[in-house]
Design a protein around this motif. Structure first.
Motif, short mmCIF file in Angstrom:
data_model
loop_
_atom_site.label_atom_id
_atom_site.label_comp_id
_atom_site.label_asym_id
_atom_site.label_seq_id
_atom_site.Cartn_x
_atom_site.Cartn_y
_atom_site.Cartn_z
N ILE A 42 36.25 -15.28 5.70
CA ILE A 42 35.48 -15.39 6.94
C ILE A 42 34.16 -16.11 6.68
N THR A 43 33.70 -16.08 5.42
CA THR A 43 32.49 -16.82 5.01
C THR A 43 32.91 -18.18 4.45
N PRO A 44 32.54 -19.29 5.15
CA PRO A 44 32.98 -20.62 4.68
C PRO A 44 32.55 -20.91 3.23
N GLY A 45 31.36 -20.41 2.83
CA GLY A 45 30.88 -20.66 1.48
C GLY A 45 31.85 -20.16 0.42
N ALA A 46 32.54 -19.06 0.69
CA ALA A 46 33.49 -18.52 -0.28
C ALA A 46 34.68 -19.46 -0.44
N VAL A 47 35.13 -20.04 0.70
CA VAL A 47 36.23 -21.01 0.64
C VAL A 47 35.78 -22.24 -0.16
N ASP A 48 34.56 -22.70 0.09
CA ASP A 48 34.03 -23.85 -0.65
C ASP A 48 34.04 -23.58 -2.15
N ARG A 49 33.63 -22.38 -2.55
CA ARG A 49 33.61 -22.06 -3.98
C ARG A 49 35.02 -22.09 -4.57
N GLY A 54 39.12 -25.79 -7.69
CA GLY A 54 40.42 -26.45 -7.70
C GLY A 54 41.46 -25.84 -6.79
N GLY A 55 41.06 -24.83 -5.99
CA GLY A 55 42.02 -24.21 -5.06
C GLY A 55 42.13 -25.01 -3.77
N ARG A 56 43.07 -24.61 -2.93
CA ARG A 56 43.17 -25.21 -1.61
C ARG A 56 42.51 -24.29 -0.60
N GLY A 57 41.72 -24.84 0.31
CA GLY A 57 41.05 -24.03 1.32
C GLY A 57 41.79 -24.08 2.65
N ALA A 58 41.56 -23.05 3.47
CA ALA A 58 42.17 -23.02 4.79
C ALA A 58 41.11 -22.63 5.80
#
Lengths: 314, 314
Positions: A42-49, A54-58
């Motif tokens: 729910i926190t975009p910053g966590a997805v960015d990290r 090297g992960g894929r974000g959604a």
């Protein structure tokens, strides 16, 4: 380059919903073992990290789960888990047929049973799989997982379990059993932290050498895993949160709800919960759970190491 | 044949007052190490058993202590210890000058300080030396001793300490400190047994596989020395007393007296004490302390292994 799964077929796709300190470690552990991992928080910053690693974000849970064979939900509680599955943008309706939903949040076993039933009615598999071990073990893929669910749920979840866990307890074929085991552990853990704080601050009140108390108790019949693990925070006067007071406000709250519903008296867990509530009410909810010692000190005038660092609110 | 002490001089003479399961083991351990041991117990049968093992018997505490360099008092509490020293037939007035009185009973530190002061005023040495470890370790000379007292008290007591203990914590030069450490241990031990019984019976109430619960918890953060040690009694349905409910009625009672006097709140220990009192009131006072599980079962309808063996009184 396509990551290879163990059988050299196309990589298993795993979605992780919730990239906090536990979820991030679990997602990275799966990635390291060759799964194709999509993360959402729910926190975009966590997805960015996660993407930076090297992960894929959604952009949404449904987006993360769309092509997943395995969805690992690492949110805070049963209500959030229900929302992930069945909320306005819930993923249960759009997950692939035969995919498995692995639920890691600590919750009332009755809630776990209800979620499993509703998910299975939609053709999904549900693995009730609370975790234990903390962020460091999550990062190393060495969690303990207390799991229950159908044979097919275990089979489908296997690549994720193998990647995330040092030890998987297989506790039966019905959702709810994993949750029940986790709550027994949380009852004990919550009481033992409170007892450790009650005892070490009582020693301080009597002017005993606290380092010596730690040495003697950890070698005696009064020892617990939690005494050994948490009292060093108190001796160092360091209440930076490794696990917060609010975690046990939540988990002993679930124990009390379960116990009330079962007509089962839990005087020890009830007394401990009152202390966590008092600590949270006094402004220490987000501090380390060893902050109960500061509450006992405040209530009694005992002096603990580093008590100059007590929070503004006290 | 004269037993030889380590320096081949005349054997050190030690008196043991109280030949219960702990005192008997301590007396025999000292004998095995070459001390000349005289035993007394209020129950003549206990003295007979010690004599049958090759010890010397005495007809009164004063008789036992008359020629002793070291008196080890292994009675139940502070009141009995006071009676041994200063009662109508108390030994303090007749002990050899410069002999040491080693007090092993669990008691309020303030009582230990008072007894030491009065003994020292008569020219005796006093070692505040509560014990931990149980009857098996007492028999093997492997107790843990939490000791405090003057340098001279330690020196004079040394042959006895070496013979009885696997580990002696030297906790300072003032009587009372040993007692205080022991009470911190008892607070934790008493709470942990109650928590173990609360948790395992809650698991039973939910129909969980209790052997599996034991396996999972002993490998998890909810573990304690007491959970690991006592829950097997419950799984076996065997409540034969290794340590009785009444021990914690006594010891958590001392904790409550100390805490009240210190103006220190102990909600966990207080909740645990209520459960020990209820178990004793229900007729299980002399049963194993794991009988708290039977109390939780009775209060909730949970079924434990071997519950057919429940006491008549329930």
């Amino acid at each position: 380059m396509m990551p290879l799964s163990e059988n050299s077929g196309p990589a298993v796709i795993a979605a992780v919903i919730g990239l906090g300190s536990m979820g991030m470690g679990m997602a990275l552990s799966m990635k390291r073992k060759g799964l194709d991992v999509v993360g959402y928080d729910i926190t975009p910053g966590a997805v960015d990290r996660f993407v930076a690693e090297g992960g894929r974000g959604a952009a949404s849970p449904a987006d993360a789960a769309a092509d997943a064979d395995i969805v690992v939900s690492v949110v805070v509680n049963g209500a959030q888990t229900e929302s992930v599955l069945f909320g306005p943008q819930g993923i249960a309706a759009t997950m692939k047929a035969d995919a498995v939903f692995i639920s890691s949040a600590t919750m009332d076993p009755a809630v776990a049973r209800n979620l499993a039933e509703r998910a299975e009615a939609l053709g999904l598999h549900y693995l009730d799989a609370p975790i234990s071990g903390g962020a460091a073990k999550a990062a190393r893929g060495e969690l303990t997982i207390m799991a229950s669910g159908s044979r097919k749920a275990f089979e489908t979840a296997r690549p994720a379990l193998d990647a995330m866990a040092g030890k998987v307890y297989e506790l039966g074929n019905a959702a709810g059993t994993g949750a029940a085991f986790k709550m027994i552990n949380q009852l004990l853990a919550g009481v033992h932290i409170a007892a450790a704080c009650e005892a070490i601050t009582f020693a301080a009140k009597q002017g005993l050498d606290l380092d010596k108390v730690y040495e003697v108790i950890t070698a005696s019949a009064g020892n617990s895993w939690m005494f050994e693990n948490r009292v060093p925070h108190i001796l160092a006067g360091d209440y930076a949160p490794l696990s917060s007071i609010e975690i046990f406000v939540k988990d002993l709250g679930i124990v009390q709800d379960m116990a009330r519903s079962e007509r089962y008296p839990t005087p020890l867990a009830a007394a401990a919960l009152q202390m966590y509530l008092a600590a949270a009410g006094a402004g220490m909810g987000r501090d380390d759970d060893s902050s109960l010692a500061r509450l006992y000190a405040k209530l009694s005038g005992a002096e603990l190491p580093g008590s100059a660092k007590e929070p503004q609110s006290l």
